[in-house]
Scaffold this motif. Structure first.
Motif, PDB file in Angstrom:
ATOM      1  N   ASP A   9       9.416 -15.717 -22.737  1.00  0.00           N
ATOM      2  CA  ASP A   9       9.692 -14.449 -23.681  1.00  0.00           C
ATOM      3  C   ASP A   9       8.724 -13.743 -24.338  1.00  0.00           C
ATOM      4  O   ASP A   9       8.331 -12.590 -24.311  1.00  0.00           O
ATOM      5  CB  ASP A   9      11.096 -14.632 -24.161  1.00  0.00           C
ATOM      6  N   LYS A  10       8.035 -14.782 -25.198  1.00  0.00           N
ATOM      7  CA  LYS A  10       7.082 -14.417 -25.967  1.00  0.00           C
ATOM      8  C   LYS A  10       5.808 -13.995 -25.101  1.00  0.00           C
ATOM      9  O   LYS A  10       5.057 -13.027 -25.634  1.00  0.00           O
ATOM     10  CB  LYS A  10       6.680 -15.552 -26.886  1.00  0.00           C
ATOM     11  N   LYS A  13       6.143 -10.577 -24.039  1.00  0.00           N
ATOM     12  CA  LYS A  13       6.173  -9.520 -24.911  1.00  0.00           C
ATOM     13  C   LYS A  13       4.634  -9.376 -25.296  1.00  0.00           C
ATOM     14  O   LYS A  13       4.240  -8.189 -25.646  1.00  0.00           O
ATOM     15  CB  LYS A  13       6.768 -10.128 -26.217  1.00  0.00           C
ATOM     16  N   GLU A  16       3.062  -7.136 -22.478  1.00  0.00           N
ATOM     17  CA  GLU A  16       3.467  -5.730 -22.633  1.00  0.00           C
ATOM     18  C   GLU A  16       3.000  -5.045 -23.752  1.00  0.00           C
ATOM     19  O   GLU A  16       2.462  -4.086 -23.604  1.00  0.00           O
ATOM     20  CB  GLU A  16       4.947  -5.850 -22.814  1.00  0.00           C
ATOM     21  N   ASN A  17       2.844  -5.604 -24.999  1.00  0.00           N
ATOM     22  CA  ASN A  17       2.275  -5.181 -26.164  1.00  0.00           C
ATOM     23  C   ASN A  17       0.729  -4.794 -25.895  1.00  0.00           C
ATOM     24  O   ASN A  17       0.097  -3.670 -26.176  1.00  0.00           O
ATOM     25  CB  ASN A  17       2.505  -5.946 -27.348  1.00  0.00           C
TER      26      ASN A  17
END
Length: 101
Positions: A9-10, A13, A16-17
């Motif tokens: 999950d990290k 993210k 995506e960021n």
């Protein structure tokens, strides 16, 4: 939460960021690269996995009196979970247009 989920999950993210900040239609930056070292804890000790993953192997890996079968199901579940997590990270790279970046 299971660490494999947390790590994946990290990572998603972060991807995506990074894509939002550096690879958007107005932010094409050929000099900026993302380096990610993602080292899952699976399949190391402790040998634990959410039951939804180990239960997938109930029919293919039988119980044994010495509990080796049960342990093998847990390890197989850990591998299946990590494989799914790698797939999620790969999908995030594809969605961000970074798979060949």
């Amino acid at each position: 939460q299971y660490s494999t989920f947390l790590y994946a999950d990290k990572a998603v993210k972060v991807i995506e960021n990074f894509a939002d900040q550096h690879l958007g239609p107005d932010n094409v930056d050929d000099d900026t690269r993302l380096f990610m070292y993602l080292a899952f804890q699976a399949i190391h000790s402790p040998t634990e996995v959410p039951t939804e993953y180990s239960d997938r192997f109930n029919e293919t890996i039988p119980d044994t009196p010495d509990h080796v079968g049960q342990q093998r199901r847990i390890v197989a579940g850990m591998i299946a979970c990590m494989d799914e997590a790698v797939g999620n990270v790969t999908a995030a790279l594809k969605n961000a247009g970074m798979i060949d970046y």
